[in-house]
Design an enzyme around this catalytic site. Structure first.
Site, PDB file in Angstrom:
ATOM      1  N   TYR A   1      97.559  41.360  16.355  1.00 26.83           N
ATOM      2  CA  TYR A   1      97.101  42.654  16.267  1.00 26.83           C
ATOM      3  C   TYR A   1      95.162  42.465  16.832  1.00 26.83           C
ATOM      4  O   TYR A   1      94.612  44.272  16.541  1.00 26.83           O
ATOM      5  CB  TYR A   1      96.922  43.095  14.843  1.00 26.83           C
TER       6      TYR A   1
ATOM      7  N   CYS B   1      81.105  53.387   5.887  1.00 21.71           N
ATOM      8  CA  CYS B   1      81.117  54.392   6.971  1.00 21.71           C
ATOM      9  C   CYS B   1      82.626  55.291   6.682  1.00 21.71           C
ATOM     10  O   CYS B   1      82.842  55.875   7.141  1.00 21.71           O
ATOM     11  CB  CYS B   1      80.528  53.452   8.336  1.00 21.71           C
TER      12      CYS B   1
ATOM     13  N   CYS C   1      79.549  59.773   9.346  1.00 19.48           N
ATOM     14  CA  CYS C   1      79.393  58.445   9.977  1.00 19.48           C
ATOM     15  C   CYS C   1      77.869  58.671  11.588  1.00 19.48           C
ATOM     16  O   CYS C   1      78.083  59.658  11.045  1.00 19.48           O
ATOM     17  CB  CYS C   1      80.480  57.896  10.221  1.00 19.48           C
TER      18      CYS C   1
ATOM     19  N   ASP D   1      82.728  50.560  16.327  1.00 18.18           N
ATOM     20  CA  ASP D   1      83.295  49.430  16.416  1.00 18.18           C
ATOM     21  C   ASP D   1      84.257  49.285  16.718  1.00 18.18           C
ATOM     22  O   ASP D   1      85.153  48.334  17.866  1.00 18.18           O
ATOM     23  CB  ASP D   1      83.189  47.756  15.549  1.00 18.18           C
TER      24      ASP D   1
ATOM     25  N   CYS E   1      92.949  68.416   4.042  1.00 24.74           N
ATOM     26  CA  CYS E   1      91.736  67.122   3.431  1.00 24.74           C
ATOM     27  C   CYS E   1      90.757  67.415   2.118  1.00 24.74           C
ATOM     28  O   CYS E   1      90.613  66.877   1.101  1.00 24.74           O
ATOM     29  CB  CYS E   1      91.055  66.462   4.260  1.00 24.74           C
TER      30      CYS E   1
ATOM     31  N   CYS F   1      92.130  68.294  -0.792  1.00 26.59           N
ATOM     32  CA  CYS F   1      92.442  67.510  -1.779  1.00 26.59           C
ATOM     33  C   CYS F   1      91.860  67.002  -3.436  1.00 26.59           C
ATOM     34  O   CYS F   1      90.318  66.370  -2.661  1.00 26.59           O
ATOM     35  CB  CYS F   1      92.979  65.711  -1.203  1.00 26.59           C
TER      36      CYS F   1
END
Length: 418
Positions: free
Chosen positions: A29, A286, A292, A308, A349, A352
């Site tokens: 993965y 983050c 972020c 990353d 969202c 939420c």
């Protein structure tokens, strides 16, 4: 050292890749293995010149206080002990009197021996070791170049660290192999390995539909030693290795219930600590912060990418050999990248009840459409909702204890039977 340093130093974090995508394992993965396709040379080893430029840039760009020097891969230990001895030497030369260095390395653990452990202990490295649970679960995806499992090698490395009293933690991915075995995984770490610091990272391998068949083969070397598919944040499908959203939520719930029943104050799970931090209005991850953009990646040649998970051409910010890290962090491009985590949240969202905890999750996972047809919902949304809804009452009680000046472990008294 770049001369174009902004006057104000904003704190940030960096993961540096001293061997690029090179690794001695071939975890099925691991999307980062494909990142070697970004460069046209096979040897991806950070040179002493790039190392010196990078560290000088890092210390000049960071404010006073703690400066974390963190290494990841690929597999960073492939660079050898002499490289990291040079790292320690340079950090002492380059840091300002008001800066304190914390050395961090994330490793698969298979190359660790007594020499490594003695060095890491002497220089107070914090070492993260990647383990996915007991052997039959870990060895499903975390394999070597021959396809053989690696659990025994990793555990040997972990035990060497413990023998030398190296500060260490476990990073466990939650994937299709271990997602239905949360307590077996947690108890393996706690009871068999004696781990006290854990973090669980969901595996979400996002791919376009027309790349799914190829992605299912993993990110291994293809013909003539080249990988045939560069992993990028595109598409709305996931591989069969990816965790299911519902299973991810149940995994965290099961571990949380075990932890809160007996391990508060003894075992520290990053996921739970971060949720508690959000409850106090102090995000530490983050992934679950409102914005972020202050955690970048430095490749073996000094190239800097936005994150990353976004090491791909569209997110290249510059190079540490000629541009200040602060200039890159404060660029309009990077600041918009960070703000978009908040501004691109779907309406669902924003209303939420667990937004305070998840903040929409990582942008890399926001490829699902809401019930109202709005894009940008996290693939992991059902899991987040399940876990945060379940854990909130107990974490609120822990928060009350902390505000009253009592230890969080006092929550255990409230959970005693009878």
């Amino acid at each position: 050292m770049p001369a174009n340093q902004p006057p104000r130093r904003l704190p940030f974090s960096v993961l540096a890749k001293p061997t690029g995508a090179a690794c001695n394992l071939d975890c099925a993965y691991c999307f980062f293995l494909s990142k070697e396709l970004l460069y046209d040379h096979r040897s991806q080893r950070m040179s002493d010149e790039v190392l010196s430029d990078y560290l000088a840039n890092l210390f000049e760009s960071q404010p006073d206080g703690v400066v974390q020097v963190a290494w990841q891969g690929g597999e960073p230990t492939l660079r050898g002990l002499l490289f990291f001895a040079r790292v320690v030497e340079l950090t002492e030369q380059l840091r300002r009197p008001g800066q304190q260095v914390e050395h961090v390395i994330q490793t698969n653990g298979t190359l660790l021996d007594d020499d490594w452990a003695a060095f890491l202990a002497e220089h107070r490295f914090l070492v993260g070791v990647s383990i996915d649970g007991p052997q039959h679960l870990h060895d499903t995806f975390r394999v070597g170049k021959t396809g053989a499992g690696t659990h025994a090698q990793v555990v040997r490395g972990w035990e060497v660290l413990q023998a030398h009293r190296v500060e260490s933690n476990i990073l466990c991915t939650v994937n299709a192999a271990n997602q239905h075995h949360p307590l077996e995984v947690y108890r393996h770490f706690r009871d068999e390995l004696g781990a006290r610091y854990l973090q669980f990272i969901p595996i979400v391998e996002r791919v376009p539909a027309d790349h799914l068949a190829l992605a299912e083969q993993g990110w291994r070397v293809g013909e003539r030693g080249r990988r045939s598919l560069l992993y990028q944040q595109h598409g709305d499908r996931v591989t069969s290795r990816s965790v299911s959203p519902a299973a991810y939520g149940e995994f965290l719930v099961a571990v949380f219930d075990e932890w809160v029943g007996r391990d508060v104050g003894e075992v520290f799970v990053q996921d739970f600590d971060a949720t508690l931090g959000n409850m106090f209005g102090r995000p530490s991850l983050c992934v679950h912060s409102p914005e972020c953009g202050n955690a970048v990646v430095v490749e073996h040649n000094g190239d800097v990418y936005a994150c990353d998970h976004f090491v791909e051409p569209d997110y290249l910010l510059g190079n540490t050999c000629d541009t200040s890290l602060q200039v890159m962090l404060q660029s309009a491009t990077q600041r918009e990248f960070g703000r978009a985590k908040r501004t691109a949240l779907p309406t669902t969202c924003q209303a939420c009840p667990v937004l305070w905890a998840c903040h929409g999750g990582c942008p890399k996972d926001r490829f699902v459409t809401t019930a109202d047809g709005e894009p940008g919902l996290s693939y992991l949304c059902p899991g987040y909702h399940r876990f945060y809804t379940h854990s909130r009452p107990t974490l609120q009680n822990i928060a009350r204890l902390i505000r009253a000046g009592r230890p969080a472990a006092d929550i255990l008294v409230q959970h005693q039977p009878g």
